[in-house]
Scaffold this active site. Structure first.
Site, PDB file in Angstrom:
ATOM      1  CE1 TYR A 157      -3.369   2.704   0.376  1.00 30.25           C
ATOM      2  CE2 TYR A 157      -2.165   3.299   2.194  1.00 30.25           C
ATOM      3  CZ  TYR A 157      -3.228   3.767   1.321  1.00 30.25           C
ATOM      4  OH  TYR A 157      -3.975   4.877   1.340  1.00 30.25           O
ATOM      5  N   GLY A 213      -6.573   5.131  -0.665  1.00 22.84           N
ATOM      6  CA  GLY A 213      -7.922   5.257   0.003  1.00 22.84           C
ATOM      7  C   GLY A 213      -8.831   4.164  -0.636  1.00 22.84           C
TER       8      GLY A 213
END
Length: 518
Positions: free
Chosen positions: A55, A62
């Site tokens: 990530y 998001g």
């Protein structure tokens, strides 16, 4: 050129934030910070080269975090992130706010937990040292994933895009400002766009500036309260230290000690002190000044504790964790949520409203013949022909009413965003923006009290005020604020008094006579 503020792996100090944000001090990265950033960057580079999606490095963000981004598109990913998030609107925020925001982001980068490259962090430092200030707008932050939009406008300028103001305040394209001082835009690499934008830096910067200002205002409010007690023939016996000791709130004791010191050797107070004095039940706005001002002080100091913890934080998502043996990993977290900062920002708006409300009540007592103990109605030279300070109190009342509205907390609100991924937000940026207006309003209300009390003390002649309050009266007169007399244009005198409160001149005038107030 003033000496630079060093940005190390540890937190910057309150004075350093004020020095860089408000007084344009340059900054420099320490060798320790450079070493910490180098280690963290090596972790990011290794993960970026690996096959496993991580990530913030090789995925979207998001609600789009599940998409794996191929290597050839990752530079575009960072640019797209910054450009899309630089979505602020409304008026430009103050230069000192943006400088505080940039400084605090740089401090987090220097911790070695964000994975930023040295050249990118250095360019942010160069912006501060060269007085280049990106244009940041009033609206855009929900205070949850940090102050995303405000920080994105700063990141955009590092890319050479968007608008900035140079050291002289001239508005220009970021690329032109960079070229003018011999700098080049940065080409963001993996994770760097994300490292630059998810922080509580905007709301924290405004909190630290707001703490600096109320500490000064509350000591000045003590002076104003002392002038009102004196001018309204109140008693100073209620401020005795033994009375404060039986309710041991530290701020209350400090405020009462200030009032006692400012009123020392007052001929006005002495004129009605004695065994037959019945002035032991002054109105609450006089008698309880230390209790209210003291509670305000204690709240400010609690806010300072929270700000200190936030200064010592590395707010980013994901963060880079490097062990002592050099091994590292990247972990997602929720440290960007602004709740701790948002709450105290709201607390301080309550403080500003209540201290101002008490100041307005003290001022109003001067103007009412039934309560002023022998002063002319409205402190007018010729009541009926002249209105004196009647409408100055109206101005105070209008400000206090606004402050009460601003005291409504922003942090109790939440509005979901990012397809319900960010389903609870802090609204800390909004709390900070309204607090700045609250501090300004408090300054104006206290300034009008000082102005009115000085006029009343002149009207008590031939009784002599205390040496400390007399110094404030002299300061006003030397600044061009005349004493009692026929009505004249009052607005310039109000602005002069407000300016003397804001600058610290009122406090300085008193401390030159009696020493430091606390």
């Amino acid at each position: 050129m003033p000496s630079p503020v060093s940005i190390d792996v540890g937190p910057v100090s309150f004075p350093d934030v004020v020095a860089v944000a408000r007084h344009e001090r340059p900054v420099v990265l320490t060798s320790e910070a450079v070493a910490a950033m180098t280690k963290a960057r090596s972790v990011v580079d290794a993960l970026a080269a690996g096959p496993t999606p991580t990530y913030g490095i090789s995925t979207g963000f998001g609600a789009l975090a599940t998409r794996h981004i191929p290597t050839e598109m990752r530079a575009q990913l960072q640019k797209s992130l910054v450009r899309s998030h630089a979505a602020g609107s409304g008026p430009e925020v103050e230069r000192e706010v943006t400088r505080a925001l940039m400084l605090l982001r740089l401090s987090t980068l220097a911790t070695g937990h964000t994975g930023i490259r040295i050249e990118t962090a250095q360019l942010l430092a160069d912006f501060l040292s060269n007085g280049i200030t990106p244009v940041v707008h009033e609206y855009g932050s929900l205070g949850c994933s940090g102050d995303l939009a405000p920080l994105s406008h700063c990141a955009l300028a590092l890319m050479g895009e968007g608008e900035v103001r140079d050291a002289s305040g001239t508005l220009m394209p970021a690329a032109d400002a960079l070229a003018a001082v011999g700098l080049a835009p940065v080409e963001l690499a993996a994770k760097e766009g994300l490292a630059l934008i998810p922080g509580t830096d905007g709301m924290l910067g405004m909190l630290e500036l707001a703490i600096e200002d109320p500490r000064l205002r509350l000591r000045t409010a003590d002076i104003a309260a002392a002038m009102s007690v004196e001018g309204q023939l109140g008693t100073d016996r209620v401020f005795a230290p033994e009375l404060q000791a039986i309710r041991p709130h530290p701020g209350q004791a400090l405020s009462a000690a200030n009032l006692t010191a400012v009123l020392a050797d007052s001929g006005v107070v002495a004129s009605h002190r004695g065994p037959d004095c019945n002035r032991v039940q002054d109105a609450y706005s006089l008698r309880c000044s230390p209790q209210v001002h003291g509670a305000a002080r204690d709240t400010v100091e609690y806010a300072a504790q929270v700000a200190g913890r936030e200064l010592a934080s590395a707010v980013d998502n994901p963060v880079v964790l490097v062990s002592a043996d050099g091994a590292g990993r990247v972990e997602s977290n929720g440290n960007f949520h602004g709740a701790p900062v948002a709450y105290v920002l709201d607390f301080l708006a309550i403080v500003a409203a209540d201290v101002a409300s008490m100041s307005e009540r003290r001022t109003d007592r001067f103007l009412d013949k039934a309560r002023s103990h022998g002063l002319n109605p409205f402190l007018a030279a010729d009541p009926g022909v002249d209105s004196g300070h009647m409408i100055a109190q109206y101005t105070q009342a209008a400000i206090v009413s606004e402050l009460k509205r601003l005291a409504n907390p922003a942090s109790v609100d939440s509005i979901p965003s990012s397809a319900m991924q960010e389903d609870h937000v802090s609204m800390g940026w909004s709390a900070a923006r309204k607090l700045r207006r609250s501090v300004d309003g408090l300054t104006r209300v206290v300034g009008i009290e000082v102005l009115t009390a000085a006029r009343a003390l002149d009207m008590r002649a031939p009784l002599e005020p205390s040496p400390a309050t007399a110094a404030v009266v002299r300061l006003l007169r030397a600044a061009g604020v005349e004493g009692p007399g026929p009505d004249r244009h009052l607005s310039p005198e109000i602005e002069m008094a407000v300016g003397l409160v804001r600058s610290g001149a009122v406090l300085d005038a008193v401390e030159e006579v009696i020493g430091e107030l606390r």
